[in-house]
Design a protein around this motif. Sequence first.
Motif: not given
Length: 310
Positions: A43-71
């Motif tokens: 449950v721990t790994w799967a919930r995060a993996a599903i959310a991670g896939g959705l996050s990647l799609a959203w970040l790509w669609a919104t052209r979100a800037p990448r985190p910097r090294p200090e982040h």
Amino acid sequence: MNSDERRGWLLGLLGVAVFGLTLPMTRLATGSLDAPQLSPWFVTWARAAIAGGLSLAWLWATRAPRPRPEHRRPLALAVLGNVIGFPLLLGWALRHVTASHAAVFTALLPLATAAMAAWLMHQRARLGFWLFAGLGSALVVAYSLLRAHQAGHGFGLSWADTLLVGAVLAAALGYVGGTQVTPALGAERVISWVCALALPITLPAALLTWPERGVNPSAWLGLAYVAVFSMWAGFFAWFRGLSLGGPLRVSQLQLLQPFISIAAAVPLLGERLDALTLVFALAVVASVFAGRRFGAAPPAPSPSLHKAST
């Protein structure tokens, strides 16, 4: 109250309602000790993996800037606390205790987050905050001891309650990490980057812990909920509500979360409303409210006022 503030309250309430269902939905996914369903590891790994896939799609669609090294360090804390620590410890605890029982412990999360921020971010807090934080913690310990005594185990903290304390501390650590990079990345992007950056760990781990036996469809429903809503979409409503309505006012809606969890556990899990649980949940929430209201750090004087006084 203007239209933005009203929308902020409604979105904040939606976010709290989403998070309030996390406990019963997690219990639905993991099952109990007598009737186990999905492994808390899966449950721990799967919930995060599903959310991670959705996050990647959203970040790509919104052209979100990448985190910097200090982040990286704050985001790593968020991964450790919110992606791994909280759901894993909560999942194992809910194998042994009811969602209503766990709600009393998670009611301490606002105070735990403030205490973690005071420690890691060196934020000031008045003596009143620490007094009420101690009171809330004492109430949770008293509740655990009474529950253990009722179950015939004497007066002592159970292993599940220790896991719940760890879950609250892990979530608080993750929240503080996310807070540190929110001004730079934006609130919605933080949770998305946290889930996306964890994918190299969570996706293989989910595949390795895939269940070998069949489980009830309700367990998969619980997993889907905590993956899509608790881990990801709920933060969009919550962060947007804080932005529109103001953090000071909208954050008070968090005080409703334990009661939403307790109420939702009745139809979803067949748990009964218990007077002891309700009384202690109310007492803990009251201590959280008092701690946040009377224990906030005093505002720093403005430069103009300081100059005038000298």
